[in-house]
Design an enzyme around this catalytic site. Structure first.
Site, PDB file in Angstrom:
ATOM      1  CG  PHE B  10      -2.165   0.850   1.031  1.00 53.96           C
ATOM      2  CD1 PHE B  10      -2.990   0.717  -0.084  1.00 53.96           C
ATOM      3  CD2 PHE B  10      -2.494   1.808   1.983  1.00 53.96           C
ATOM      4  CE1 PHE B  10      -4.113   1.530  -0.243  1.00 53.96           C
ATOM      5  CE2 PHE B  10      -3.617   2.618   1.835  1.00 53.96           C
ATOM      6  CZ  PHE B  10      -4.420   2.481   0.712  1.00 53.96           C
ATOM      7  CE  LYS B 130      11.461  -2.588 -13.649  1.00 49.05           C
ATOM      8  NZ  LYS B 130      10.905  -1.485 -12.872  1.00 49.05           N
ATOM      9  CD  GLU B 154      -0.621  -2.315 -20.738  1.00 51.37           C
ATOM     10  OE1 GLU B 154      -1.504  -2.823 -21.414  1.00 51.37           O
ATOM     11  OE2 GLU B 154       0.535  -2.142 -21.165  1.00 51.37           O
ATOM     12  CB  VAL B 157       6.246  -2.181 -20.319  1.00 50.48           C
ATOM     13  CG1 VAL B 157       7.083  -1.546 -21.419  1.00 50.48           C
ATOM     14  CG2 VAL B 157       6.529  -3.679 -20.266  1.00 50.48           C
ATOM     15  N   GLY B 212      13.554  14.564  -8.265  1.00 53.04           N
ATOM     16  CA  GLY B 212      12.934  13.287  -7.931  1.00 53.04           C
ATOM     17  C   GLY B 212      12.771  12.352  -9.118  1.00 53.04           C
ATOM     18  CD  GLU B 215      15.185   4.618  -7.295  1.00 52.75           C
ATOM     19  OE1 GLU B 215      15.617   3.979  -6.328  1.00 52.75           O
ATOM     20  OE2 GLU B 215      14.582   4.107  -8.253  1.00 52.75           O
ATOM     21  CG  ASP B 226      13.691   0.774 -15.357  1.00 51.58           C
ATOM     22  OD1 ASP B 226      12.927   0.139 -14.625  1.00 51.58           O
ATOM     23  OD2 ASP B 226      13.293   1.629 -16.182  1.00 51.58           O
ATOM     24  CE  LYS B 230      10.298   0.155 -17.042  1.00 51.51           C
ATOM     25  NZ  LYS B 230      10.546   1.612 -16.928  1.00 51.51           N
ATOM     26  N   GLY B 327       4.521   7.490 -12.571  1.00 54.94           N
ATOM     27  CA  GLY B 327       3.570   8.387 -11.917  1.00 54.94           C
ATOM     28  C   GLY B 327       2.555   7.596 -11.104  1.00 54.94           C
TER      29      GLY B 327
END
Lengths: 352, 352
Positions: B10, B130, B154, B157, B212, B215, B226, B230, B327
Site C-alpha cells: 500500500f 517487473k 500492463e 513496462v 525526484g 534516485e 531498468d 522492460k 507516476g
C-alpha cells in the site's frame, strides 16, 4: 468454424485485403485459430461471383488481372455470377460483409444502404468507407445492436493504425477530454515539403500530385474536408458526441504562406493541420484548422504522409499514437483486425 | 456482481489505485458496469486489515495519514487485522489480488511467490512489479492458465501507457519484427537536459535527482538495467521470445559526452537510450544501448520523462505509442485497465 466473407467492392483495398488473407492463411490459423473463406465478390465494374463453398483468391486475382472481370473465374458447379451488391449481401451464405464499395462521401451512399441490408440479414459489416460512420453513426449502431451483429470500421480514420480500437480497449476508465490529430497525410506531406524544401504551397501540392499523394482535384484534402469526417467519427465514437459533419468549423491549408512556415520555425514551432475535438462540460466542440505546435509536441515530429492522434486522458495524461494513414496493405489490415475482433468474440463464446 | 480486491502493498501505487477507485466509482459503473470493493490491504510497514464486506477507501487513507498505520481503521464486527500477505492472498474472499508489494527486482521476490499463492487459490493477479514478469514469465503464465485465472501486468513496462495491451488487441494479424523503445524516463530526461541546456551528464543527473526523477543511487536507470527488464517483458510477451534478463546486452548512458550530443545535433540526429528487440529468422535479439536516431524518427521527439515504443509490423509498418512511463495516477491506472479487462471478460461470459 470457417468465417465466410462477401466483399462488396473489389478495388485497391478489397484486393489488398484478399491478398492478406491468402498470404497469411497459416499465420492467422496458428495465432488466432482463424480460418476464412471469401464466398462472394461483387464489384460494379469488375463483375460479381458467388460460390457457397468459397472462391480461390489467387485464381480470382489472376482472372481479374488477365481479363478485367472476375466473372471469367473458371466455371464449376455451384458458381453463380452477375448478382448485384444487394443480392450478394442478402442472399449469400456470408457471415460478414466486407464493405469497400465506391461510395459518395457526401451522402454515404450506397454504403449506408448496404450496411442496413446486411444488418437486417443478420450479417456483420466491416468497412473502410467514412461516409456511413460520419453521417449515420447512431442509426446504424443502433440497428446493428438490435440485430445482434457486429459493425467494424477501424479503417475509416487512420487506415490500419488503431485510432478507434486502441482507446476503447486500452484507455477505458479514463475520460478523454480532448482529441488532437493529424488525420490527413496529403496535407501533412505538403506542409513537411514546404518547410523542408522551402517551396510554396502550390509547388508542394504539385509534387504531392506527381507522387500520387494528392488527387487531381485535391479540394477534399487541402480544404480539410477529409479530416473533418474523421474527427466527427472520433468524437462521436470515443467521446459520445453527437456531431454533424457540417457543424465542424473547417479551415484548410491553402492560404498558408512560406513566410508563415518560416516564422514558425524561428519560434521553435511547426504548422500542422490539426483536427481537434474538445470537451467543455457536457459540450464537445470540433474543428479543423492549421495550428502552430511546439516542436516538442509529439505531433510536431509527424512528418510526410504519416498520421497521428493524441488522446488527452484524465488519469493517464496525453497518449499519442502514430502510424500509416493510408495504403493498400495498411487499409486491408484494418479490415483484418475488425474481423479478428469478431472472431475472438465468437471464439470466447464457443469456448465456454 | 461486485469485484472484490485485496491489495498486497500500500505504497504510492497502491494508494493511487485506491484513490482512482474511490474518485471514479460512478464513472466506472456508468461506462463499464464495474463495481469494486477493496476487502483487504496488507502492507509490511503500514499494517493489514480485512473485512469480507469491504473497506471504506477514504477512511483507510485518512487513518493512514493520521496515524501511520491502517490498523487503526475503526473497529467493527467482522474486521480482522494483522494478517500477513500470504494469508491475505490465500484466505480472504478477494477475487483479484492487486500485487504492488515492495519486491527485489533481481529475484522477483516476494512477488513471484505471491503470484503462485494467488493462482493456486484461484485468484486473479494484477500487478506492476517487473521482476516476476521478466524472470518467471513462462512458469507463471502457465500456472495462471492451468488454474483458469487472469494475470495482468500492463504497468510493468510504461505504467498505464498500454505498451503491452495495445499491440495484442489492435495489431493482431501482424508479425511484429522489431520493437524499439524509450522505456526509461530518467535517462531520457537526462539526455534531453544535456542537449537543451548544454550541460554535462553529471550536472543533468544531479538536476534529475533534485527533481525526484532519479534516485539517490541511480545505477538501475543510467546503466540501462531498468530498460533491460522492460524489453525482456516486451519481447517475451509480444514476440514469443524466450529471453533471460542476463542475456540482453546492456550499455547505459554514463559515458555519453556533451560533445557527442552536440555532434549528433549537427547531423540532424539525437542520442536516445534505445531498448531494442529484433527478430531475425527464428531468433530474437535484444539490447539496450544509446543510439543516434534521425530527428524525423518519432522516437527523436520524445522528450523529458516521456516513454515511447515503436512496433515494426509486417502489414502495417511502424506504429508508435507514446505517453507517461511513471507516476502515481498513471501506474494506478495500469491496474485499473487490467481490472477492466477481467471485468469485460466476465461480463461477456455472463451475458450469454
Amino acid at each position: 468454424m470457417t468465417h465466410k466473407l462477401a466483399l462488396i467492392g473489389f478495388g485497391n483495398v478489397g484486393q489488398g485485403f484478399a491478398e492478406i488473407l491468402r498470404d497469411k492463411k497459416e499465420f492467422l490459423y496458428e495465432t488466432e485459430e482463424l480460418t476464412t473463406k471469401i464466398v462472394a465478390i461483387a464489384d460494379i465494374n469488375k463483375g460479381s461471383i458467388y460460390h457457397p463453398d468459397g472462391l480461390d483468391i489467387s485464381t480470382v486475382l489472376d482472372v481479374l488481372e488477365g481479363t478485367g472481370t472476375i466473372e471469367n473465374y473458371p466455371a464449376c458447379e455451384g458458381l453463380m455470377t452477375g448478382w448485384n451488391s444487394l443480392k450478394t449481401i442478402q442472399e449469400t451464405n456470408a457471415d460478414t460483409i466486407i464493405e469497400v464499395s465506391f461510395t459518395d462521401v457526401n451522402t454515404g451512399q450506397p454504403a449506408i444502404d448496404y450496411c442496413k441490408a446486411a444488418f437486417n440479414s443478420g450479417k456483420n459489416v466491416v468497412m473502410t468507407n467514412k461516409g456511413p460512420v460520419a453521417l449515420a453513426f447512431k442509426e446504424l449502431m443502433e440497428l446493428a445492436r438490435r440485430k445482434g451483429v457486429y459493425w467494424g470500421f477501424e479503417g475509416t480514420v487512420m487506415s490500419g493504425t488503431p485510432a478507434l480500437r486502441m482507446p476503447v480497449t486500452t484507455l477505458a476508465g479514463n475520460e478523454i477530454t480532448e482529441i488532437r490529430g493529424i488525420l490527413n497525410g496529403t496535407t501533412n506531406y505538403i506542409l513537411t515539403k514546404m518547410e523542408e524544401d522551402g517551396i510554396s504551397f502550390k509547388e508542394a501540392l504539385k509534387q504531392a500530385q506527381e507522387l500520387g499523394y494528392a488527387e487531381a482535384d485535391p479540394t477534399n484534402d487541402i480544404e480539410g474536408y477529409d479530416a473533418r469526417y474523421k474527427i466527427v467519427i472520433l468524437a462521436n465514437y470515443l467521446m459520445g458526441a453527437n456531431l454533424n459533419v457540417k457543424d465542424v468549423i473547417c479551415k484548410g491549408i491553402t492560404n498558408l504562406t512560406l513566410k508563415e512556415i518560416e516564422t514558425a520555425k524561428m519560434e521553435r514551432k511547426r504548422w500542422k493541420l490539426l483536427a481537434k475535438a474538445t470537451k467543455r462540460g457536457e459540450q464537445i466542440c470540433a474543428s479543423i484548422a492549421p495550428e502552430k505546435v511546439e516542436l516538442l509536441d509529439p505531433l510536431a515530429s509527424i512528418s510526410g504522409a504519416v498520421n497521428a492522434v493524441t488522446y488527452e486522458c484524465d488519469l493517464l495524461g496525453p497518449v499519442t499514437l502514430s502510424g500509416a494513414g493510408a495504403g493498400k496493405r495498411e487499409t486491408g489490415f484494418s479490415l483484418l483486425i475488425d474481423l479478428i475482433s469478431i472472431h475472438r468474440q465468437t471464439l470466447s463464446n464457443h469456448n465456454r
